[in-house]
Design a protein around this motif. Structure first.
Motif, PDB file in Angstrom:
ATOM      1  N   LYS A   1     -33.783  20.986  13.634  1.00 47.39           N
ATOM      2  CA  LYS A   1     -32.321  21.088  13.657  1.00 47.39           C
ATOM      3  C   LYS A   1     -31.893  22.542  13.511  1.00 47.39           C
ATOM      4  O   LYS A   1     -31.033  23.023  14.266  1.00 47.39           O
ATOM      5  CB  LYS A   1     -31.709  20.239  12.551  1.00 47.39           C
ATOM      6  N   LEU A   2     -32.488  23.249  12.571  1.00 51.56           N
ATOM      7  CA  LEU A   2     -32.145  24.653  12.330  1.00 51.56           C
ATOM      8  C   LEU A   2     -32.347  25.510  13.580  1.00 51.56           C
ATOM      9  O   LEU A   2     -31.544  26.385  13.884  1.00 51.56           O
ATOM     10  CB  LEU A   2     -33.003  25.202  11.173  1.00 51.56           C
ATOM     11  N   LEU A   3     -33.417  25.221  14.314  1.00 53.69           N
ATOM     12  CA  LEU A   3     -33.769  26.013  15.487  1.00 53.69           C
ATOM     13  C   LEU A   3     -33.254  25.416  16.804  1.00 53.69           C
ATOM     14  O   LEU A   3     -33.491  25.985  17.870  1.00 53.69           O
ATOM     15  CB  LEU A   3     -35.287  26.197  15.554  1.00 53.69           C
ATOM     16  N   GLY A   4     -32.583  24.264  16.739  1.00 53.56           N
ATOM     17  CA  GLY A   4     -32.069  23.620  17.947  1.00 53.56           C
ATOM     18  C   GLY A   4     -33.184  23.149  18.869  1.00 53.56           C
ATOM     19  O   GLY A   4     -33.089  23.277  20.083  1.00 53.56           O
ATOM     20  N   ARG A   5     -34.227  22.587  18.267  1.00 45.45           N
ATOM     21  CA  ARG A   5     -35.404  22.169  19.041  1.00 45.45           C
ATOM     22  C   ARG A   5     -35.767  20.730  18.707  1.00 45.45           C
ATOM     23  O   ARG A   5     -35.221  20.134  17.780  1.00 45.45           O
ATOM     24  CB  ARG A   5     -36.582  23.103  18.712  1.00 45.45           C
ATOM     25  N   ASP A   6     -36.754  20.204  19.439  1.00 49.24           N
ATOM     26  CA  ASP A   6     -37.270  18.869  19.145  1.00 49.24           C
ATOM     27  C   ASP A   6     -38.785  18.793  19.323  1.00 49.24           C
ATOM     28  O   ASP A   6     -39.351  17.701  19.361  1.00 49.24           O
ATOM     29  CB  ASP A   6     -36.580  17.806  20.013  1.00 49.24           C
ATOM     30  N   ASP A   7     -39.441  19.943  19.415  1.00 49.03           N
ATOM     31  CA  ASP A   7     -40.869  19.971  19.737  1.00 49.03           C
ATOM     32  C   ASP A   7     -41.771  20.433  18.597  1.00 49.03           C
ATOM     33  O   ASP A   7     -42.984  20.532  18.790  1.00 49.03           O
ATOM     34  CB  ASP A   7     -41.099  20.902  20.936  1.00 49.03           C
ATOM     35  N   LEU A   8     -41.220  20.686  17.430  1.00 51.65           N
ATOM     36  CA  LEU A   8     -42.034  21.206  16.332  1.00 51.65           C
ATOM     37  C   LEU A   8     -42.566  20.069  15.466  1.00 51.65           C
ATOM     38  O   LEU A   8     -41.803  19.209  15.018  1.00 51.65           O
ATOM     39  CB  LEU A   8     -41.211  22.181  15.487  1.00 51.65           C
ATOM     40  N   LYS A   9     -43.877  20.088  15.239  1.00 49.21           N
ATOM     41  CA  LYS A   9     -44.547  19.029  14.476  1.00 49.21           C
ATOM     42  C   LYS A   9     -45.416  19.627  13.374  1.00 49.21           C
ATOM     43  O   LYS A   9     -46.081  20.645  13.577  1.00 49.21           O
ATOM     44  CB  LYS A   9     -45.461  18.199  15.388  1.00 49.21           C
ATOM     45  N   VAL A  10     -45.443  18.951  12.245  1.00 52.53           N
ATOM     46  CA  VAL A  10     -46.390  19.287  11.187  1.00 52.53           C
ATOM     47  C   VAL A  10     -47.753  18.741  11.596  1.00 52.53           C
ATOM     48  O   VAL A  10     -47.849  17.642  12.135  1.00 52.53           O
ATOM     49  CB  VAL A  10     -45.957  18.663   9.841  1.00 52.53           C
ATOM     50  N   VAL A  11     -48.797  19.514  11.346  1.00 53.35           N
ATOM     51  CA  VAL A  11     -50.161  19.061  11.616  1.00 53.35           C
ATOM     52  C   VAL A  11     -50.769  18.679  10.258  1.00 53.35           C
ATOM     53  O   VAL A  11     -51.194  19.550   9.501  1.00 53.35           O
ATOM     54  CB  VAL A  11     -51.006  20.156  12.293  1.00 53.35           C
ATOM     55  N   PRO A  12     -50.799  17.390   9.926  1.00 54.70           N
ATOM     56  CA  PRO A  12     -51.271  17.007   8.599  1.00 54.70           C
ATOM     57  C   PRO A  12     -52.797  17.038   8.480  1.00 54.70           C
ATOM     58  O   PRO A  12     -53.509  16.647   9.404  1.00 54.70           O
ATOM     59  CB  PRO A  12     -50.756  15.574   8.444  1.00 54.70           C
ATOM     60  N   LEU A  13     -53.270  17.523   7.345  1.00 54.82           N
ATOM     61  CA  LEU A  13     -54.693  17.417   7.021  1.00 54.82           C
ATOM     62  C   LEU A  13     -54.905  16.000   6.503  1.00 54.82           C
ATOM     63  O   LEU A  13     -54.308  15.589   5.509  1.00 54.82           O
ATOM     64  CB  LEU A  13     -55.094  18.439   5.959  1.00 54.82           C
ATOM     65  N   LEU A  14     -55.733  15.224   7.201  1.00 53.69           N
ATOM     66  CA  LEU A  14     -55.955  13.823   6.845  1.00 53.69           C
ATOM     67  C   LEU A  14     -57.057  13.651   5.807  1.00 53.69           C
ATOM     68  O   LEU A  14     -56.931  12.872   4.869  1.00 53.69           O
ATOM     69  CB  LEU A  14     -56.286  13.006   8.092  1.00 53.69           C
ATOM     70  N   ARG A  15     -58.159  14.380   6.015  1.00 56.40           N
ATOM     71  CA  ARG A  15     -59.288  14.257   5.087  1.00 56.40           C
ATOM     72  C   ARG A  15     -60.310  15.352   5.350  1.00 56.40           C
ATOM     73  O   ARG A  15     -60.273  16.014   6.379  1.00 56.40           O
ATOM     74  CB  ARG A  15     -59.946  12.887   5.179  1.00 56.40           C
ATOM     75  N   ALA A  16     -61.194  15.489   4.390  1.00 55.64           N
ATOM     76  CA  ALA A  16     -62.318  16.425   4.525  1.00 55.64           C
ATOM     77  C   ALA A  16     -63.589  15.649   4.204  1.00 55.64           C
ATOM     78  O   ALA A  16     -63.652  14.941   3.195  1.00 55.64           O
ATOM     79  CB  ALA A  16     -62.159  17.596   3.570  1.00 55.64           C
ATOM     80  N   GLU A  17     -64.578  15.752   5.073  1.00 54.58           N
ATOM     81  CA  GLU A  17     -65.853  15.077   4.847  1.00 54.58           C
ATOM     82  C   GLU A  17     -66.919  16.118   4.572  1.00 54.58           C
ATOM     83  O   GLU A  17     -67.163  17.000   5.388  1.00 54.58           O
ATOM     84  CB  GLU A  17     -66.243  14.231   6.059  1.00 54.58           C
ATOM     85  N   GLU A  18     -67.520  15.992   3.407  1.00 54.94           N
ATOM     86  CA  GLU A  18     -68.556  16.942   3.014  1.00 54.94           C
ATOM     87  C   GLU A  18     -69.930  16.330   3.214  1.00 54.94           C
ATOM     88  O   GLU A  18     -70.157  15.176   2.878  1.00 54.94           O
ATOM     89  CB  GLU A  18     -68.381  17.339   1.548  1.00 54.94           C
ATOM     90  N   GLY A  19     -70.828  17.112   3.769  1.00 51.05           N
ATOM     91  CA  GLY A  19     -72.211  16.698   3.879  1.00 51.05           C
ATOM     92  C   GLY A  19     -72.936  17.051   2.589  1.00 51.05           C
ATOM     93  O   GLY A  19     -72.610  18.031   1.939  1.00 51.05           O
ATOM     94  N   SER A  20     -73.878  16.256   2.217  1.00 46.55           N
ATOM     95  CA  SER A  20     -74.639  16.521   1.001  1.00 46.55           C
ATOM     96  C   SER A  20     -75.943  17.219   1.363  1.00 46.55           C
ATOM     97  O   SER A  20     -76.720  16.713   2.168  1.00 46.55           O
ATOM     98  CB  SER A  20     -74.939  15.214   0.275  1.00 46.55           C
ATOM     99  N   PRO A  21     -76.197  18.391   0.774  1.00 42.76           N
ATOM    100  CA  PRO A  21     -77.446  19.080   1.077  1.00 42.76           C
ATOM    101  C   PRO A  21     -78.658  18.426   0.396  1.00 42.76           C
ATOM    102  O   PRO A  21     -79.784  18.795   0.673  1.00 42.76           O
ATOM    103  CB  PRO A  21     -77.206  20.495   0.545  1.00 42.76           C
ATOM    104  N   GLY A  22     -78.409  17.444  -0.461  1.00 48.45           N
ATOM    105  CA  GLY A  22     -79.510  16.775  -1.156  1.00 48.45           C
ATOM    106  C   GLY A  22     -79.413  16.996  -2.655  1.00 48.45           C
ATOM    107  O   GLY A  22     -78.560  17.734  -3.144  1.00 48.45           O
TER     108      GLY A  22
END
Length: 150
Positions: free
Chosen positions: A76-97
């Motif tokens: 609204k502030l910029l008079g646009r309709d194309d700006l989106k937040v890119v959400p971080l959904l999750r992080a998967e860590e590998g286990s080195p052992g």
């Protein structure tokens, strides 16, 4: 807002892929979470552009509702309709052992794989293809804007 020597938010740009599309996201960085708290970023669905601004108190939660509030306010502030937040959904860590010496652990450790939401389809996930500095992003034609709002 964490700032570099030019007064802009500190961070870098990650290029993400959802399998069909690649798009940039600004990733704020700082010594602690408190330094980056309150920084919000939006990516254009129409071009190679990122907008970085401050979140207001209602947008700080990080849930879908607060992301929607931030998107609506900035579009609204910029008079646009194309700006989106890119959400971080999750992080998967590998286990080195287990039972490894510190040296073995460090040699086998890999950073977590980050999964983001796609700006093009709510049911798609995106992963990092490459990271680059803000300067590299701009040199390759990317546009980044810092807006001071509240």
């Amino acid at each position: 807002m964490a700032k570099d020597e030019m007064g802009m938010a500190s961070g870098y740009v990650s290029w993400l892929s959802d399998g069909a599309n690649e798009f940039p996201v600004f990733v704020p960085s700082g010594d602690t979470d408190m330094v980056t708290m309150g920084i919000g970023a939006l990516t254009s669905t129409r071009g190679n552009e990122v907008i970085v601004s401050q979140l207001n108190v209602d947008e700080l939660r990080g849930d879908a509702r607060s992301r929607g509030l931030f998107e609506a306010r900035m579009n609204k502030l910029l008079g646009r309709d194309d700006l989106k937040v890119v959400p971080l959904l999750r992080a998967e860590e590998g286990s080195p052992g287990t039972g490894l010496s510190f040296q073995e652990f460090r040699a086998r450790w890999k950073p977590p794989v980050l999964f983001y939401g796609s700006i093009y389809a709510d049911d798609k996930e995106a992963t990092v293809v490459r990271d680059m500095s803000i300067e590299e992003y701009q040199a390759q034609g990317g546009a980044i804007s810092w807006l001071r709002t509240r």
